[in-house]
Write an enzyme that holds these catalytic residues in place. Structure first.
Site, short mmCIF file in Angstrom:
data_model
loop_
_atom_site.label_atom_id
_atom_site.label_comp_id
_atom_site.label_asym_id
_atom_site.label_seq_id
_atom_site.Cartn_x
_atom_site.Cartn_y
_atom_site.Cartn_z
N ASP A 97 -19.24 5.88 3.84
CA ASP A 97 -17.92 5.24 3.92
C ASP A 97 -16.91 6.37 4.13
O ASP A 97 -17.20 7.53 3.83
CB ASP A 97 -17.61 4.48 2.63
N ARG A 153 0.84 -1.22 0.00
CA ARG A 153 0.00 0.00 0.00
C ARG A 153 0.86 1.26 0.00
O ARG A 153 0.44 2.30 -0.48
CB ARG A 153 -0.93 0.01 1.22
C1 LIG Z 1 -14.36 -4.70 3.88
S1 LIG Z 1 -15.34 -3.32 3.47
C2 LIG Z 1 -16.94 -3.91 3.93
C3 LIG Z 1 -18.00 -3.47 2.95
C4 LIG Z 1 -19.42 -3.98 3.24
N1 LIG Z 1 -19.92 -3.48 4.49
C5 LIG Z 1 -19.47 -5.49 3.24
O1 LIG Z 1 -19.70 -6.11 4.28
O2 LIG Z 1 -19.30 -6.10 2.17
C6 LIG Z 1 -14.94 -2.17 4.81
C7 LIG Z 1 -15.29 -0.73 4.47
O3 LIG Z 1 -15.18 0.04 5.68
C8 LIG Z 1 -14.70 1.32 5.35
N2 LIG Z 1 -14.14 1.97 6.55
C9 LIG Z 1 -12.98 1.68 7.19
N3 LIG Z 1 -12.79 2.53 8.23
C10 LIG Z 1 -13.86 3.35 8.26
C11 LIG Z 1 -14.24 4.43 9.10
N4 LIG Z 1 -13.47 4.84 10.12
N5 LIG Z 1 -15.40 5.05 8.83
C12 LIG Z 1 -16.19 4.66 7.80
N6 LIG Z 1 -15.88 3.65 6.97
C13 LIG Z 1 -14.72 3.01 7.19
C14 LIG Z 1 -13.66 1.03 4.28
O4 LIG Z 1 -13.38 2.18 3.49
C15 LIG Z 1 -14.31 -0.10 3.49
O5 LIG Z 1 -14.98 0.38 2.35
#
Ligand SMILES: C[S@@+](CC[C@H](N)C(=O)[O-])C[C@H]1O[C@@H](n2cnc3c(N)ncnc32)[C@H](O)[C@@H]1O
Length: 282
Positions: free
Chosen positions: A141, A35
């Protein structure tokens, strides 16, 4: 260069935690190195990594690029399908019976497959239970790139994809388009306007002290596969804030390896990571 790779990784972890609350564990060295390369590509910065991190830390530039680089966005349509089945067959019939709009929140929507699956589920329930109810879905997000992708609503579709459960006919919700590319052609599917108009996408950080919603605003909250990136203490903080915006009797859906932590005595587990809020936290 008077620092080690570990110094760089420790600094990245510290900055990432400060900006997002995400805690990267010690076995993430390969991922952080990859990354870091991506961060250089995404910012176009030419120079020393520690200088780049100085700029990010000062907040002058590259904060968004830094956050977008280090989030993990894996998702797909109807992930953990049983949650959408529960929404269709247990939650929505009550709203249809009373002809009431349902208010839902998708708290880590990534590239949009999850909120669009929620919207499709509402339209399917309307068909199955003879309803005409509306849904309002707020999808947020922290990553601005994925939100842009989600709002655009165009996805690659593979014939072998098992993403859609048998009770969804994707052709009713998407327009298909064949696109030629260097290796042949691929099928793209574009979300139709009926789904799009139910959803509002917005940037939000779950680590913020307050969320921009009313108390008990939502009937349903999806918070799936995001808590895993936080420490137990921070998971509890997030869950308490989310809980405040969920109605008593409302449903919280969590990811497969997540649990309601301290809130366990304020809700009832009714299925695989499906929780009903029973009372307020005082
Ligand atoms: C693995 S994805 C999960 C997506 C979906 N909820 C699912 O279960 O398929 C995790 C998401 O959480 C978001 N994320 C991580 N930290 C965050 C934060 N502090 N506030 C909001 N979103 C966050 C990331 O950008 C990412 O898009």
């Amino acid at each position: 260069m008077n620092y080690t790779k570990q110094d760089v990784h420790n600094r990245i972890k510290k900055i990432l935690y400060g900006l997002t609350g995400i805690t990267l564990s010690d076995n993430k060295d390969v991922m952080i190195s990859n990354r870091t390369d991506k961060l250089f590509r995404n910012t176009g910065y030419v120079g020393d990594i520690m200088d780049l991190l100085d700029i990010v830390e000062s907040g002058r530039q590259y904060v968004t690029e830094f956050i977008n680089t280090f989030t993990t966005n894996k998702t797909h349509f109807f992930r953990e399908t049983f949650h959408f089945k529960d929404l269709k067959d247990r939650v929505l019939p009550e709203f249809i019976k009373n002809n009431k709009t349902i208010h839902m929140y998708c708290s880590a929507s990534s590239t949009g497959e999850e909120p669009y699956s929620m919207a499709m589920t509402v339209l399917e329930a309307n068909k199955e239970y003879n309803g005409r109810i509306n849904a309002s879905i707020i999808a947020s997000d922290i990553d601005t790139n994925v939100l842009e992708y989600a709002a655009n609503g165009i996805y690659k579709y593979s014939k072998s994809s098992k993403e859609f459960p048998e009770w969804i006919k994707p052709q009713q919700y998407f327009k298909r388009r064949i696109q030629k590319n260097l290796v042949g052609e691929e099928v793209l599917i574009k979300v139709n306007d009926d789904l799009k108009k139910m959803i509002t996408f917005q940037v939000m950080n779950l680590s913020d002290n307050n969320y921009p919603f009313k108390k008990e605003e939502f009937d349903v909250i999806f918070c799936r596969n995001v808590l895993i990136y936080f420490s137990t203490e921070d998971q509890n903080k997030i869950l308490k804030k989310l809980f405040n915006h969920l109605k008593v009797g409302g449903t919280l859906y969590l990811g497969h390896s997540e649990n309601p932590q301290d809130l366990i005595s304020y809700c009832k587990r009714i299925g695989q990571n499906i929780f009903i809020k029973e009372k307020e936290i005082f």
